[in-house]
Design a protein around this motif. Sequence first.
Motif, short mmCIF file in Angstrom:
data_model
loop_
_atom_site.label_atom_id
_atom_site.label_comp_id
_atom_site.label_asym_id
_atom_site.label_seq_id
_atom_site.Cartn_x
_atom_site.Cartn_y
_atom_site.Cartn_z
N GLN A 1 -8.57 9.96 1.01
CA GLN A 1 -9.88 9.77 1.62
C GLN A 1 -10.28 10.92 2.54
O GLN A 1 -11.42 11.39 2.49
CB GLN A 1 -9.88 8.45 2.39
CG GLN A 1 -11.19 8.09 3.03
CD GLN A 1 -11.11 6.71 3.65
OE1 GLN A 1 -10.75 5.75 2.98
NE2 GLN A 1 -11.42 6.62 4.92
N GLU A 2 -9.37 11.40 3.35
CA GLU A 2 -9.68 12.45 4.31
C GLU A 2 -10.00 13.79 3.65
O GLU A 2 -10.68 14.63 4.23
CB GLU A 2 -8.51 12.65 5.29
CG GLU A 2 -8.24 11.46 6.18
CD GLU A 2 -7.40 10.36 5.53
OE1 GLU A 2 -7.09 9.39 6.23
OE2 GLU A 2 -7.07 10.46 4.32
N LEU A 3 -9.49 14.01 2.45
CA LEU A 3 -9.64 15.31 1.79
C LEU A 3 -10.53 15.28 0.56
O LEU A 3 -10.87 16.33 0.03
CB LEU A 3 -8.25 15.83 1.39
CG LEU A 3 -7.25 15.98 2.54
CD1 LEU A 3 -5.87 16.29 1.99
CD2 LEU A 3 -7.72 17.05 3.50
N MET B 1 0.84 -1.19 0.00
CA MET B 1 0.00 0.00 0.00
C MET B 1 0.89 1.25 0.00
O MET B 1 1.84 1.35 0.76
CB MET B 1 -0.92 -0.01 1.22
CG MET B 1 -1.72 1.27 1.37
SD MET B 1 -2.77 1.27 2.83
CE MET B 1 -4.33 1.02 2.02
N VAL B 2 0.55 2.20 -0.85
CA VAL B 2 1.28 3.45 -0.95
C VAL B 2 0.96 4.31 0.27
O VAL B 2 -0.20 4.41 0.68
CB VAL B 2 0.89 4.21 -2.24
CG1 VAL B 2 1.57 5.56 -2.31
CG2 VAL B 2 1.23 3.38 -3.47
N GLN B 3 1.99 4.94 0.82
CA GLN B 3 1.79 5.84 1.94
C GLN B 3 2.28 7.22 1.54
O GLN B 3 3.42 7.38 1.11
CB GLN B 3 2.51 5.34 3.18
CG GLN B 3 1.95 4.03 3.67
CD GLN B 3 2.63 3.56 4.93
OE1 GLN B 3 3.65 4.07 5.34
NE2 GLN B 3 2.04 2.56 5.56
N VAL C 1 -2.27 10.50 4.99
CA VAL C 1 -3.61 10.36 4.41
C VAL C 1 -3.81 8.92 3.97
O VAL C 1 -2.85 8.20 3.70
CB VAL C 1 -3.85 11.34 3.22
CG1 VAL C 1 -3.89 12.78 3.70
CG2 VAL C 1 -2.80 11.16 2.14
N THR C 2 -5.06 8.52 3.90
CA THR C 2 -5.43 7.17 3.49
C THR C 2 -5.72 7.15 2.00
O THR C 2 -6.49 7.98 1.51
CB THR C 2 -6.69 6.71 4.27
OG1 THR C 2 -6.47 6.91 5.66
CG2 THR C 2 -7.01 5.26 3.98
N LEU C 3 -5.09 6.21 1.29
CA LEU C 3 -5.31 6.06 -0.16
C LEU C 3 -5.98 4.72 -0.43
O LEU C 3 -5.31 3.71 -0.69
CB LEU C 3 -3.99 6.13 -0.92
CG LEU C 3 -3.17 7.42 -0.81
CD1 LEU C 3 -1.89 7.29 -1.61
CD2 LEU C 3 -3.98 8.62 -1.25
#
Length: 168
Positions: free
Chosen positions: A123-125, A1-3, A11-13
């Motif tokens: 996701q958050e933005l 998973m990319v961070q 942020v969550t992708l």
Amino acid sequence: MVQVTFKQNPVTLPGHEVKVGDQAPDFTVLANDLSPVTLNDTAGKIRLISVVPSLDTGVCSDQTQRFSKEAESLGDNVEVLAISCDLPFAQKRWTEVNNVNTITTLSDHRDLSFGEAYGVTMQELRLLARSVFIIDENDKVRYVEYVPEGTDHPNYDKALEAMKEVTN
């Protein structure tokens, strides 16, 4: 998973991380006239996809203008697409104000189809994470950059070098 982070905050992708060698996922985004655009609409072309959170911010504007300038020398078989969650009307205004006409701006605001397919939706933005993808004429992913910090520039030189390898 990319961070990745945005303004140093993680942020969550959600979605799928795209890797070099993958078959490019299809997506549906909106053109400036609100018509749907898919990956198939540029079938047979090499695509450089420049992804930005918002064209109306400094780094995003610079990134889009840089790839627009580079598009002039990439050849007729190359399409440069700039994708963001900006409304199509705002994208059209931005291209007119900045006299950008060598790339196509596309909006993922409605469904986040591109963001989910390429794993770039913050996701958050509800914005797209800064990234660059190169997809060849056979829809194979040939270059991927997920920019680790969303307020930083992508590696233009590396992306353009990858583009030269694909076009030669």
